[in-house]
Design a protein around this motif. Sequence first.
Motif, PDB file in Angstrom:
ATOM      1  N   ARG A   1      40.980  26.786  42.701  1.00  0.00           N
ATOM      2  CA  ARG A   1      40.166  26.458  43.868  1.00  0.00           C
ATOM      3  C   ARG A   1      39.528  27.704  44.491  1.00  0.00           C
ATOM      4  O   ARG A   1      38.630  27.595  45.310  1.00  0.00           O
ATOM      5  N   ILE A   2      40.020  28.876  44.092  1.00  0.00           N
ATOM      6  CA  ILE A   2      39.476  30.143  44.592  1.00  0.00           C
ATOM      7  C   ILE A   2      38.198  30.457  43.821  1.00  0.00           C
ATOM      8  O   ILE A   2      38.144  30.234  42.608  1.00  0.00           O
ATOM      9  N   PRO A   3      37.166  30.981  44.479  1.00  0.00           N
ATOM     10  CA  PRO A   3      35.913  31.327  43.785  1.00  0.00           C
ATOM     11  C   PRO A   3      36.146  32.225  42.568  1.00  0.00           C
ATOM     12  O   PRO A   3      37.021  33.095  42.593  1.00  0.00           O
ATOM     13  N   LEU A   4      35.362  32.018  41.541  1.00  0.00           N
ATOM     14  CA  LEU A   4      35.522  32.717  40.266  1.00  0.00           C
ATOM     15  C   LEU A   4      35.449  34.231  40.413  1.00  0.00           C
ATOM     16  O   LEU A   4      36.215  34.964  39.776  1.00  0.00           O
ATOM     17  N   VAL A   5      34.522  34.717  41.232  1.00  0.00           N
ATOM     18  CA  VAL A   5      34.346  36.173  41.406  1.00  0.00           C
ATOM     19  C   VAL A   5      35.629  36.809  41.945  1.00  0.00           C
ATOM     20  O   VAL A   5      36.051  37.869  41.473  1.00  0.00           O
ATOM     21  N   ILE A   6      36.267  36.159  42.921  1.00  0.00           N
ATOM     22  CA  ILE A   6      37.517  36.677  43.498  1.00  0.00           C
ATOM     23  C   ILE A   6      38.628  36.644  42.455  1.00  0.00           C
ATOM     24  O   ILE A   6      39.455  37.558  42.379  1.00  0.00           O
ATOM     25  N   ARG A   7      38.646  35.579  41.648  1.00  0.00           N
ATOM     26  CA  ARG A   7      39.670  35.494  40.592  1.00  0.00           C
ATOM     27  C   ARG A   7      39.548  36.644  39.607  1.00  0.00           C
ATOM     28  O   ARG A   7      40.547  37.230  39.189  1.00  0.00           O
ATOM     29  N   ILE A   8      38.303  36.985  39.236  1.00  0.00           N
ATOM     30  CA  ILE A   8      38.075  38.055  38.245  1.00  0.00           C
ATOM     31  C   ILE A   8      38.380  39.430  38.837  1.00  0.00           C
ATOM     32  O   ILE A   8      39.057  40.256  38.213  1.00  0.00           O
ATOM     33  N   LEU A   9      37.900  39.669  40.049  1.00  0.00           N
ATOM     34  CA  LEU A   9      38.023  41.007  40.647  1.00  0.00           C
ATOM     35  C   LEU A   9      39.386  41.277  41.269  1.00  0.00           C
ATOM     36  O   LEU A   9      39.827  42.425  41.324  1.00  0.00           O
ATOM     37  N   LEU A  10      40.058  40.222  41.741  1.00  0.00           N
ATOM     38  CA  LEU A  10      41.310  40.426  42.482  1.00  0.00           C
ATOM     39  C   LEU A  10      42.535  39.866  41.767  1.00  0.00           C
ATOM     40  O   LEU A  10      43.524  40.586  41.566  1.00  0.00           O
ATOM     41  N   LEU A  11      42.476  38.598  41.368  1.00  0.00           N
ATOM     42  CA  LEU A  11      43.678  37.937  40.841  1.00  0.00           C
ATOM     43  C   LEU A  11      44.077  38.415  39.447  1.00  0.00           C
ATOM     44  O   LEU A  11      45.270  38.519  39.160  1.00  0.00           O
ATOM     45  N   ILE A  12      43.097  38.702  38.597  1.00  0.00           N
ATOM     46  CA  ILE A  12      43.443  39.166  37.240  1.00  0.00           C
ATOM     47  C   ILE A  12      44.153  40.526  37.277  1.00  0.00           C
ATOM     48  O   ILE A  12      45.190  40.698  36.628  1.00  0.00           O
ATOM     49  N   PRO A  13      43.639  41.531  38.032  1.00  0.00           N
ATOM     50  CA  PRO A  13      44.413  42.784  38.161  1.00  0.00           C
ATOM     51  C   PRO A  13      45.802  42.562  38.763  1.00  0.00           C
ATOM     52  O   PRO A  13      46.775  43.204  38.343  1.00  0.00           O
ATOM     53  N   MET A  14      45.892  41.656  39.740  1.00  0.00           N
ATOM     54  CA  MET A  14      47.194  41.342  40.330  1.00  0.00           C
ATOM     55  C   MET A  14      48.125  40.717  39.303  1.00  0.00           C
ATOM     56  O   MET A  14      49.327  41.006  39.274  1.00  0.00           O
ATOM     57  N   TRP A  15      47.576  39.855  38.422  1.00  0.00           N
ATOM     58  CA  TRP A  15      48.395  39.216  37.386  1.00  0.00           C
ATOM     59  C   TRP A  15      48.965  40.262  36.444  1.00  0.00           C
ATOM     60  O   TRP A  15      50.154  40.228  36.110  1.00  0.00           O
ATOM     61  N   PHE A  16      48.111  41.196  35.989  1.00  0.00           N
ATOM     62  CA  PHE A  16      48.578  42.244  35.078  1.00  0.00           C
ATOM     63  C   PHE A  16      49.634  43.133  35.739  1.00  0.00           C
ATOM     64  O   PHE A  16      50.624  43.511  35.105  1.00  0.00           O
ATOM     65  N   ALA A  17      49.436  43.462  37.030  1.00  0.00           N
ATOM     66  CA  ALA A  17      50.415  44.278  37.763  1.00  0.00           C
ATOM     67  C   ALA A  17      51.735  43.533  37.903  1.00  0.00           C
ATOM     68  O   ALA A  17      52.817  44.102  37.675  1.00  0.00           O
ATOM     69  N   GLY A  18      51.663  42.259  38.267  1.00  0.00           N
ATOM     70  CA  GLY A  18      52.879  41.449  38.414  1.00  0.00           C
ATOM     71  C   GLY A  18      53.608  41.258  37.104  1.00  0.00           C
ATOM     72  O   GLY A  18      54.840  41.338  37.044  1.00  0.00           O
ATOM     73  N   ASN A  19      52.856  41.019  36.039  1.00  0.00           N
ATOM     74  CA  ASN A  19      53.454  40.844  34.714  1.00  0.00           C
ATOM     75  C   ASN A  19      54.149  42.114  34.248  1.00  0.00           C
ATOM     76  O   ASN A  19      55.242  42.068  33.664  1.00  0.00           O
TER      77      ASN A  19
END
Length: 196
Positions: A64-82
């Motif tokens: 539900r979050i805009p795609l741009v925010i997912r690419i710029l924010l959530l993907i780096p957060m996913w890699f850091a969390g993983n």
Amino acid sequence: MKKDKRFKRKAEIAAATAVVSASILLGASVENPASLINSNDDDSHHIVMEDNQKVNVAEAMVHRIPLVIRILLLIPMWFAGNLLLKLLDPFKSFFLSWIMTFIVMVLCFVIAVKLLFPDMKLKDILTKKNIIILLVSSLVISLINQYLIITNSDYRYYSSLIRFVIGLLTLVFMLRPFIILKRKIDSIIIPDLDSI
């Protein structure tokens, strides 16, 4: 000025803690970073059933979050969390042992002091000094326990006994000032019968 600096520092620590927690949660709940980008329209609005299995709730919310925010924010957060999850995985059992040992020691210490001084407040029992001693001692116990488990295969059978003995000695050391104080109070309150 000092208050503003303290407030700013606390805010920065809180923000950093929130980001790290969110990254770990994201890394644990989402299996593949590609799923953060690719989504069906149905999944982005509600959770559906596919092959009798529920679609990942976290992914449905993320979509539900805009795609741009997912690419710029959530993907780096996913890699850091993983990455954090992978780094912490070997120490999971150690941290669990440390936390459990600390909780048990705190409970035993509080109960013992309460038996000596029923009216003593919890904040007077769990002072900063006592909490530090309990934290350090439980950490040392867990480190010794983990080392002996790795180096000695037969130690597993005696692990609980050794931890109990070391923990008991630590608690006796911590309770010594309270016991001395209790004896002094009792000697003042209770009159010497031989002098009567």
